[in-house]
Design a protein around this motif. Structure first.
Motif, PDB file in Angstrom:
ATOM      1  N   PRO A   1      -4.782  -9.783   2.087  1.00  0.00           N
ATOM      2  CA  PRO A   1      -3.546  -9.417   2.796  1.00  0.00           C
ATOM      3  C   PRO A   1      -2.801 -10.673   3.256  1.00  0.00           C
ATOM      4  O   PRO A   1      -3.406 -11.714   3.534  1.00  0.00           O
TER       5      PRO A   1
ATOM      6  N   LEU B   1       0.021  -6.680   0.904  1.00  0.00           N
ATOM      7  CA  LEU B   1      -1.304  -6.646   0.292  1.00  0.00           C
ATOM      8  C   LEU B   1      -1.166  -6.993  -1.186  1.00  0.00           C
ATOM      9  O   LEU B   1      -0.355  -6.385  -1.891  1.00  0.00           O
TER      10      LEU B   1
ATOM     11  N   LYS C   1      -2.923  -6.664  -4.707  1.00  0.00           N
ATOM     12  CA  LYS C   1      -3.968  -5.810  -5.261  1.00  0.00           C
ATOM     13  C   LYS C   1      -4.156  -6.063  -6.752  1.00  0.00           C
ATOM     14  O   LYS C   1      -3.214  -6.420  -7.461  1.00  0.00           O
TER      15      LYS C   1
ATOM     16  N   LEU D   1      -8.209  -4.479  -3.301  1.00  0.00           N
ATOM     17  CA  LEU D   1      -7.509  -5.454  -2.462  1.00  0.00           C
ATOM     18  C   LEU D   1      -8.021  -6.863  -2.740  1.00  0.00           C
ATOM     19  O   LEU D   1      -9.223  -7.125  -2.638  1.00  0.00           O
TER      20      LEU D   1
ATOM     21  N   LYS E   1       1.984  -2.403   3.892  1.00  0.00           N
ATOM     22  CA  LYS E   1       0.994  -1.744   4.734  1.00  0.00           C
ATOM     23  C   LYS E   1       1.735  -1.092   5.908  1.00  0.00           C
ATOM     24  O   LYS E   1       2.564  -0.213   5.701  1.00  0.00           O
TER      25      LYS E   1
END
Length: 241
Positions: A187, A177, A179, A184, A218
């Motif tokens: 992904p 991911l 960020k 976010l 994740k």
């Protein structure tokens, strides 16, 4: 017949005249008689003569209505009224005069501030922790130490548009991911289970000063850092703002 009537009248007159003379010379000794009946009202008399001219009245000032009185005292201020409708837009005014030149600014370091780039590698064969920031500890390029190897985060020093890219060597499934300040961005996931495979992802992002960007795991975290195949995270400034 007519002659006979005249004789009778003459005889009566001869008798009445001595009686009338006697009444004038001798006072009556009898009681007064009753008052007579009032007579009929008489006719209106003639118009009188015209009277003298009267004195002059107060001079007229020419007004038709009541006279204006003196100005009274001002009353108390009333409550504010409702706001009226906006008027039409006025005509633009003439341009103003130019202001005086401003004072010179402090000396800057534009050549340093407009540069921002880093490239770091994951220097361990251990898998990163689940749902955690991926730390890249081996520094290849890191101008002004904008990438922190302890936290695994890049902090923006020069606002502008940046380009970030990662290249991962893996032997298991991976889901990364990207960020920005706990938000976010996107992904990048690879769920194939092939031996010695690689995956990558990239993104252009606008950053304000002191915003941070990082990579985070994740569910799947099959990223390693063997000497035969490094996992690398890079970023650089495309255009400053």
């Amino acid at each position: 017949m007519l002659h006979h009537c005249f004789l009778v009248i003459g005889a009566l007159l001869s008798l009445a005249i001595p009686l009338l003379v006697a009444m004038e010379t001798c006072p009556a000794s009898g009681m007064p008689g009753m008052p007579g009946i009032p007579g009929m009202p008489g006719k209106d008399g003639r118009d009188g003569d015209k009277g003298d001219k009267g004195q002059s009245g107060t001079p007229w000032d020419g007004s038709r209505g009541p006279q204006k009185g003196e100005k009274g005292e001002s009353g108390e201020m009333g409550w504010p009224g409702k706001r009226g409708q906006s008027g039409e837009t006025g005509v633009s005014g003439l341009p103003g005069t130019h202001g005086n030149p401003g004072a010179p600014g402090d000396p800057g370091t534009a050549g340093v501030q407009l540069k921002a780039a880093f490239s770091v590698a994951r220097g361990t064969n251990e898998y990163p922790d689940k749902s955690s920031v991926i730390r890249f500890t081996n520094v290849i390029t890191n101008l002004n130490d904008d990438y922190n190897t302890e936290t695994g985060r890049f902090r923006c020093r020069v606002p502008g548009t940046y380009f970030f890219v990662f290249h991962a060597s893996l032997e298991d499934r991976l889901c990364v991911l990207m960020k920005l300040d706990n938000n976010l961005l996107t992904p990048f996931c690879d769920h194939r289970r092939n031996r010695r495979q690689v995956t990558s992802g990239s993104l252009a992002v606008y950053l304000s000063r002191d915003q941070e960007v990082w990579l985070e795991t994740k569910d799947y975290r099959g990223m390693r850092g063997k000497p035969a195949g490094y996992s690398i995270f890079s970023g650089f400034l495309l255009h400053s703002h």
